[in-house]
Design a protein around this motif. Structure first.
Motif, mmCIF file in Angstrom:
data_model
loop_
_atom_site.group_PDB
_atom_site.id
_atom_site.type_symbol
_atom_site.label_atom_id
_atom_site.label_comp_id
_atom_site.label_asym_id
_atom_site.label_seq_id
_atom_site.Cartn_x
_atom_site.Cartn_y
_atom_site.Cartn_z
ATOM 1 N N MET A 143 0.836 -1.175 0.000
ATOM 2 C CA MET A 143 0.000 0.000 0.000
ATOM 3 C C MET A 143 0.879 1.236 0.000
ATOM 4 S SD MET A 143 -2.835 0.596 2.688
ATOM 5 C CE MET A 143 -4.222 1.333 2.572
ATOM 6 N N SER A 144 0.488 2.248 -0.741
ATOM 7 C CA SER A 144 1.274 3.463 -0.891
ATOM 8 C C SER A 144 1.137 4.344 0.346
ATOM 9 C CB SER A 144 0.777 4.212 -2.121
ATOM 10 O OG SER A 144 1.363 5.469 -2.166
ATOM 11 N N ASN A 145 2.191 5.077 0.659
ATOM 12 C CA ASN A 145 2.176 5.952 1.829
ATOM 13 C C ASN A 145 1.268 7.165 1.625
ATOM 14 O OD1 ASN A 145 3.856 4.393 3.311
ATOM 15 N ND2 ASN A 145 5.726 5.526 2.766
ATOM 16 N N VAL A 146 0.993 7.546 0.396
ATOM 17 C CA VAL A 146 0.169 8.711 0.125
ATOM 18 C C VAL A 146 -1.266 8.457 0.569
ATOM 19 C CG1 VAL A 146 -0.740 10.190 -1.688
ATOM 20 C CG2 VAL A 146 1.604 9.386 -1.813
ATOM 21 N N TYR A 147 -1.765 7.251 0.395
ATOM 22 C CA TYR A 147 -3.138 6.930 0.743
ATOM 23 C C TYR A 147 -3.246 6.190 2.056
ATOM 24 C CZ TYR A 147 -3.943 8.208 -4.076
ATOM 25 O OH TYR A 147 -3.985 8.882 -5.259
ATOM 26 N N SER A 148 -2.252 6.227 2.850
ATOM 27 C CA SER A 148 -2.264 5.488 4.113
ATOM 28 C C SER A 148 -3.245 6.133 5.072
ATOM 29 C CB SER A 148 -0.856 5.496 4.723
ATOM 30 O OG SER A 148 -0.898 4.916 6.003
ATOM 31 N N SER A 149 -3.997 5.333 5.745
ATOM 32 C CA SER A 149 -4.957 5.832 6.724
ATOM 33 C C SER A 149 -4.458 5.607 8.138
ATOM 34 C CB SER A 149 -6.307 5.156 6.526
ATOM 35 O OG SER A 149 -6.158 3.761 6.734
ATOM 36 N N ASP A 150 -3.244 5.205 8.281
ATOM 37 C CA ASP A 150 -2.670 4.974 9.601
ATOM 38 C C ASP A 150 -2.371 6.332 10.239
ATOM 39 O OD1 ASP A 150 -1.569 3.824 11.808
ATOM 40 O OD2 ASP A 150 0.372 3.368 10.847
ATOM 41 N N PRO A 151 -2.919 6.631 11.458
ATOM 42 C CA PRO A 151 -2.691 7.932 12.107
ATOM 43 C C PRO A 151 -1.223 8.195 12.412
ATOM 44 C CG PRO A 151 -4.420 6.713 13.247
ATOM 45 C CD PRO A 151 -3.856 5.813 12.201
ATOM 46 N N GLU A 152 -0.454 7.170 12.674
ATOM 47 C CA GLU A 152 0.964 7.366 12.957
ATOM 48 C C GLU A 152 1.698 7.868 11.714
ATOM 49 O OE1 GLU A 152 2.586 3.860 14.651
ATOM 50 O OE2 GLU A 152 1.144 3.854 16.290
ATOM 51 N N ASP A 153 1.294 7.387 10.552
ATOM 52 C CA ASP A 153 1.908 7.847 9.314
ATOM 53 C C ASP A 153 1.600 9.343 9.075
ATOM 54 O OD1 ASP A 153 3.052 5.468 8.740
ATOM 55 O OD2 ASP A 153 1.509 4.839 7.291
ATOM 56 N N LEU A 154 0.364 9.788 9.386
ATOM 57 C CA LEU A 154 -0.013 11.182 9.181
ATOM 58 C C LEU A 154 0.740 12.109 10.144
ATOM 59 C CD1 LEU A 154 -3.853 10.916 8.613
ATOM 60 C CD2 LEU A 154 -2.085 11.371 6.923
ATOM 61 N N GLU A 155 0.880 11.689 11.403
ATOM 62 C CA GLU A 155 1.582 12.513 12.379
ATOM 63 C C GLU A 155 3.067 12.630 12.018
ATOM 64 O OE1 GLU A 155 0.997 11.206 16.372
ATOM 65 O OE2 GLU A 155 -1.167 11.224 16.171
ATOM 66 N N ARG A 156 3.592 11.559 11.561
ATOM 67 C CA ARG A 156 5.004 11.545 11.239
ATOM 68 C C ARG A 156 5.300 12.394 10.012
ATOM 69 N NH1 ARG A 156 6.942 5.833 9.747
ATOM 70 N NH2 ARG A 156 5.170 6.303 8.475
ATOM 71 N N LYS A 157 4.448 12.374 9.025
ATOM 72 C CA LYS A 157 4.691 13.094 7.780
ATOM 73 C C LYS A 157 4.339 14.577 7.897
ATOM 74 C CE LYS A 157 3.951 9.324 4.619
ATOM 75 N NZ LYS A 157 3.123 8.833 3.556
ATOM 76 N N GLY A 158 3.249 14.971 8.562
ATOM 77 C CA GLY A 158 2.808 16.357 8.638
ATOM 78 C C GLY A 158 2.189 16.785 7.325
ATOM 79 N N PRO A 159 1.836 18.036 7.210
ATOM 80 C CA PRO A 159 1.214 18.507 5.971
ATOM 81 C C PRO A 159 2.240 18.541 4.834
ATOM 82 C CG PRO A 159 1.287 20.270 7.632
ATOM 83 C CD PRO A 159 1.873 19.045 8.239
ATOM 84 N N SER A 160 1.736 18.368 3.648
ATOM 85 C CA SER A 160 2.622 18.341 2.485
ATOM 86 C C SER A 160 3.124 19.760 2.169
ATOM 87 C CB SER A 160 1.885 17.772 1.279
ATOM 88 O OG SER A 160 0.885 18.673 0.866
ATOM 89 N N PHE A 161 4.110 19.799 1.319
ATOM 90 C CA PHE A 161 4.693 21.086 0.926
ATOM 91 C C PHE A 161 3.652 21.968 0.243
ATOM 92 C CE2 PHE A 161 6.711 23.665 -2.395
ATOM 93 C CZ PHE A 161 7.492 24.483 -1.595
ATOM 94 N N CYS A 162 2.838 21.383 -0.607
ATOM 95 C CA CYS A 162 1.816 22.148 -1.326
ATOM 96 C C CYS A 162 0.778 22.723 -0.362
ATOM 97 C CB CYS A 162 1.118 21.267 -2.366
ATOM 98 S SG CYS A 162 2.142 20.954 -3.808
ATOM 99 N N SER A 163 0.347 21.928 0.610
ATOM 100 C CA SER A 163 -0.663 22.433 1.546
ATOM 101 C C SER A 163 -0.077 23.535 2.432
ATOM 102 C CB SER A 163 -1.254 21.307 2.384
ATOM 103 O OG SER A 163 -0.262 20.728 3.202
ATOM 104 N N ARG A 164 1.198 23.395 2.827
ATOM 105 C CA ARG A 164 1.833 24.464 3.610
ATOM 106 C C ARG A 164 2.006 25.724 2.769
ATOM 107 N NH1 ARG A 164 7.172 22.246 5.696
ATOM 108 N NH2 ARG A 164 6.892 20.984 3.870
ATOM 109 N N LEU A 165 2.387 25.548 1.509
ATOM 110 C CA LEU A 165 2.540 26.686 0.618
ATOM 111 C C LEU A 165 1.208 27.407 0.427
ATOM 112 C CD1 LEU A 165 4.403 28.271 -1.330
ATOM 113 C CD2 LEU A 165 3.600 26.724 -3.120
ATOM 114 N N LEU A 166 0.145 26.654 0.206
ATOM 115 C CA LEU A 166 -1.172 27.253 0.052
ATOM 116 C C LEU A 166 -1.617 27.955 1.331
ATOM 117 C CD1 LEU A 166 -3.081 24.572 -2.026
ATOM 118 C CD2 LEU A 166 -2.432 26.870 -2.740
ATOM 119 N N LYS A 167 -1.367 27.322 2.461
ATOM 120 C CA LYS A 167 -1.766 27.894 3.745
ATOM 121 C C LYS A 167 -1.064 29.233 3.977
ATOM 122 C CE LYS A 167 -1.238 27.070 8.681
ATOM 123 N NZ LYS A 167 -0.707 26.146 9.679
ATOM 124 N N TYR A 168 0.256 29.282 3.806
ATOM 125 C CA TYR A 168 0.993 30.526 4.057
ATOM 126 C C TYR A 168 0.735 31.579 2.985
ATOM 127 C CZ TYR A 168 3.286 28.114 7.863
ATOM 128 O OH TYR A 168 3.517 27.452 9.030
#
Length: 152
Positions: A1-26
């Protein structure tokens, strides 16, 4: 299974928001901050300039009229005093003092009314007016900076 579509909460906490989402946010925060501040500052500047033109337009003619009226009041008092002096064959000191005191008292009341109610500044020359465009801009800035300070 690919890490991009992972639904594991530990994977999300470890990765954080993507570069694109941070760029859009700021980018969104920067744009909203800039536009809100630019809009606010431009509204304040527009209010001051519009207020200056409004005050200048409304008050200039009135100030010139008050100054002309003062000259008329003074000339009228001088004419009355001249008539008292020139109109009698024999100049009686008591009658002259009584009549001239009354005329000067009326003149004084007219001046007091012009100063207290009509805003006359003591200057009769129509070349120098208080409600010039820079003076009206100054008044407009004073009005906007003192609004809301009455509770102090």
């Amino acid at each position: 299974m690919s890490n991009v579509y992972s639904s594991d909460p530990e994977d999300l906490e470890r990765k954080g928001p993507s570069f694109c989402s941070r760029l859009l946010k700021y980018t969104w925060k920067t744009i909203s901050c800039l536009f809100s501040h630019i809009t606010l500052v431009s509204m304040v500047v527009s209010y001051c300039i519009l207020g200056a033109f409004t005050f200048h337009r409304l008050e200039k003619d009135n100030e010139v009229q008050v100054k002309k009226n003062i000259s008329n009041i003074r000339n009228h008092a001088i004419d009355k005093l001249w008539l008292i002096t020139n109109g009698s064959n024999v100049l009686s000191e008591e009658r002259f003092i009584k009549n001239s005191t009354q005329i000067l008292h009326e003149f004084e009341n007219s001046l007091w009314l012009a100063i207290s109610k009509q805003g006359w500044d003591g200057e009769e020359s129509t070349d120098t007016i208080q409600w010039s465009l820079p003076g009206a801009l100054f008044y407009s800035i004073i009005v906007i900076t003192t609004i809301g300070e009455s509770h102090l």
